[in-house]
Scaffold this motif. Structure first.
Motif, PDB file in Angstrom:
ATOM      1  N   THR A 106       7.247   8.136   6.706  1.00  0.00           N
ATOM      2  CA  THR A 106       6.128   7.220   6.497  1.00  0.00           C
ATOM      3  C   THR A 106       6.198   6.624   5.100  1.00  0.00           C
ATOM      4  OG1 THR A 106       4.762   8.560   7.960  1.00  0.00           O
ATOM      5  CG2 THR A 106       3.606   7.045   6.487  1.00  0.00           C
ATOM      6  N   PRO A 107       6.024   5.301   4.970  1.00  0.00           N
ATOM      7  CA  PRO A 107       6.057   4.689   3.641  1.00  0.00           C
ATOM      8  C   PRO A 107       5.060   5.360   2.696  1.00  0.00           C
ATOM      9  CG  PRO A 107       6.098   2.989   5.313  1.00  0.00           C
ATOM     10  CD  PRO A 107       5.829   4.294   6.022  1.00  0.00           C
ATOM     11  N   SER A 108       5.555   5.720   1.506  1.00  0.00           N
ATOM     12  CA  SER A 108       4.704   6.406   0.547  1.00  0.00           C
ATOM     13  C   SER A 108       4.847   5.864  -0.874  1.00  0.00           C
ATOM     14  CB  SER A 108       5.018   7.907   0.546  1.00  0.00           C
ATOM     15  OG  SER A 108       6.391   8.107   0.229  1.00  0.00           O
ATOM     16  N   TYR A 109       5.729   4.846  -1.056  1.00  0.00           N
ATOM     17  CA  TYR A 109       5.913   4.299  -2.397  1.00  0.00           C
ATOM     18  C   TYR A 109       6.619   2.944  -2.347  1.00  0.00           C
ATOM     19  CZ  TYR A 109      10.851   5.593  -2.182  1.00  0.00           C
ATOM     20  OH  TYR A 109      12.165   5.694  -1.824  1.00  0.00           O
ATOM     21  N   PHE A 110       6.552   2.234  -3.471  1.00  0.00           N
ATOM     22  CA  PHE A 110       7.355   1.033  -3.701  1.00  0.00           C
ATOM     23  C   PHE A 110       7.496   0.861  -5.206  1.00  0.00           C
ATOM     24  CE2 PHE A 110       3.040  -0.611  -3.803  1.00  0.00           C
ATOM     25  CZ  PHE A 110       3.056  -1.561  -4.816  1.00  0.00           C
ATOM     26  N   PHE A 111       8.376  -0.036  -5.617  1.00  0.00           N
ATOM     27  CA  PHE A 111       8.569  -0.321  -7.031  1.00  0.00           C
ATOM     28  C   PHE A 111       8.176  -1.761  -7.340  1.00  0.00           C
ATOM     29  CE2 PHE A 111      11.335   3.320  -6.556  1.00  0.00           C
ATOM     30  CZ  PHE A 111      11.182   3.993  -7.764  1.00  0.00           C
ATOM     31  N   VAL A 112       7.580  -1.956  -8.523  1.00  0.00           N
ATOM     32  CA  VAL A 112       7.288  -3.279  -9.056  1.00  0.00           C
ATOM     33  C   VAL A 112       7.806  -3.284 -10.493  1.00  0.00           C
ATOM     34  CG1 VAL A 112       4.916  -2.653  -9.740  1.00  0.00           C
ATOM     35  CG2 VAL A 112       5.506  -5.057  -9.395  1.00  0.00           C
ATOM     36  N   GLU A 121       6.901   2.864 -10.315  1.00  0.00           N
ATOM     37  CA  GLU A 121       6.841   3.387  -8.953  1.00  0.00           C
ATOM     38  C   GLU A 121       5.378   3.545  -8.595  1.00  0.00           C
ATOM     39  OE1 GLU A 121       8.402   7.055  -6.136  1.00  0.00           O
ATOM     40  OE2 GLU A 121       8.590   7.224  -8.322  1.00  0.00           O
ATOM     41  N   VAL A 122       4.956   2.858  -7.551  1.00  0.00           N
ATOM     42  CA  VAL A 122       3.577   2.937  -7.093  1.00  0.00           C
ATOM     43  C   VAL A 122       3.574   3.841  -5.871  1.00  0.00           C
ATOM     44  CG1 VAL A 122       1.562   1.626  -6.333  1.00  0.00           C
ATOM     45  CG2 VAL A 122       3.205   0.578  -7.933  1.00  0.00           C
ATOM     46  N   LYS A 123       2.836   4.957  -5.960  1.00  0.00           N
ATOM     47  CA  LYS A 123       2.822   5.972  -4.910  1.00  0.00           C
ATOM     48  C   LYS A 123       1.439   6.080  -4.287  1.00  0.00           C
ATOM     49  CE  LYS A 123       5.814   9.160  -7.445  1.00  0.00           C
ATOM     50  NZ  LYS A 123       5.886  10.571  -7.841  1.00  0.00           N
ATOM     51  N   ARG A 124       1.458   6.504  -3.035  1.00  0.00           N
ATOM     52  CA  ARG A 124       0.192   6.798  -2.352  1.00  0.00           C
ATOM     53  C   ARG A 124      -0.404   8.057  -2.954  1.00  0.00           C
ATOM     54  NH1 ARG A 124      -0.909   4.863   2.429  1.00  0.00           N
ATOM     55  NH2 ARG A 124       1.269   4.686   3.052  1.00  0.00           N
ATOM     56  N   ARG A 125      -1.678   7.974  -3.355  1.00  0.00           N
ATOM     57  CA  ARG A 125      -2.366   9.155  -3.894  1.00  0.00           C
ATOM     58  C   ARG A 125      -2.571  10.147  -2.758  1.00  0.00           C
ATOM     59  NH1 ARG A 125      -6.617   7.012  -6.827  1.00  0.00           N
ATOM     60  NH2 ARG A 125      -5.252   7.039  -8.636  1.00  0.00           N
ATOM     61  N   LYS A 126      -2.277  11.388  -3.019  1.00  0.00           N
ATOM     62  CA  LYS A 126      -2.394  12.434  -1.980  1.00  0.00           C
ATOM     63  C   LYS A 126      -3.800  12.970  -1.920  1.00  0.00           C
ATOM     64  CE  LYS A 126       2.378  13.770  -2.437  1.00  0.00           C
ATOM     65  NZ  LYS A 126       3.338  14.762  -2.765  1.00  0.00           N
TER      66      LYS A 126
END
Length: 126
Positions: A106-112, A121-126
């Motif tokens: 499942t997508p959980s991050y991307f970079f900008v 790195e932008v991550k989904r907060r758990k």
């Protein structure tokens, strides 16, 4: 002995463009700004809500262009709504990667990438 990480320093070429990136695209707030024209540099400290670690932006007036070191990888930021933030970044002028998941999950991050070439790195907060 107790230790705490308190700041990360980034050297920047265009202080206004960098401030726009961190304060408008993300929710960083300017904690303080100190200008030292006699020494030809400015310092801007940014706070991220919910974190005690500051980003120190250092702008040297006469510096040659900086190169992001090949040993440095990225900074990490967590967000509540990853997909919304991804759309916001894609709609901005900043280079934004695709949503990814580890091992094809499942997508959980991307970079900008910020104006100086630093990757976030932008991550989904758990």
């Amino acid at each position: 002995m107790s230790q705490e990480l308190v700041e990360i320093c980034l050297r920047v070429r265009d202080i206004d463009a960098t401030l726009d990136f961190y304060t408008n695209l993300f929710d960083f707030e300017v904690a303080s700004r100190r200008e030292f024209p006699e020494k030809k540099f400015d310092l801007v400290y940014l706070n991220s809500p919910g974190s005690s670690v500051q980003i120190e932006l250092t702008y040297n007036y006469d510096a040659d262009p900086y190169e992001v070191g090949n040993g440095f990888s990225h900074l990490g930021v967590t967000v509540d709504d990853l997909e919304d933030m991804h759309e916001t970044c894609k709609a901005s002028a900043y280079k934004t990667g695709e949503l990814k998941g580890l091992s094809g999950g499942t997508p959980s991050y991307f970079f900008v990438t910020d104006p100086d070439g630093y990757r976030i790195e932008v991550k989904r907060r758990k």
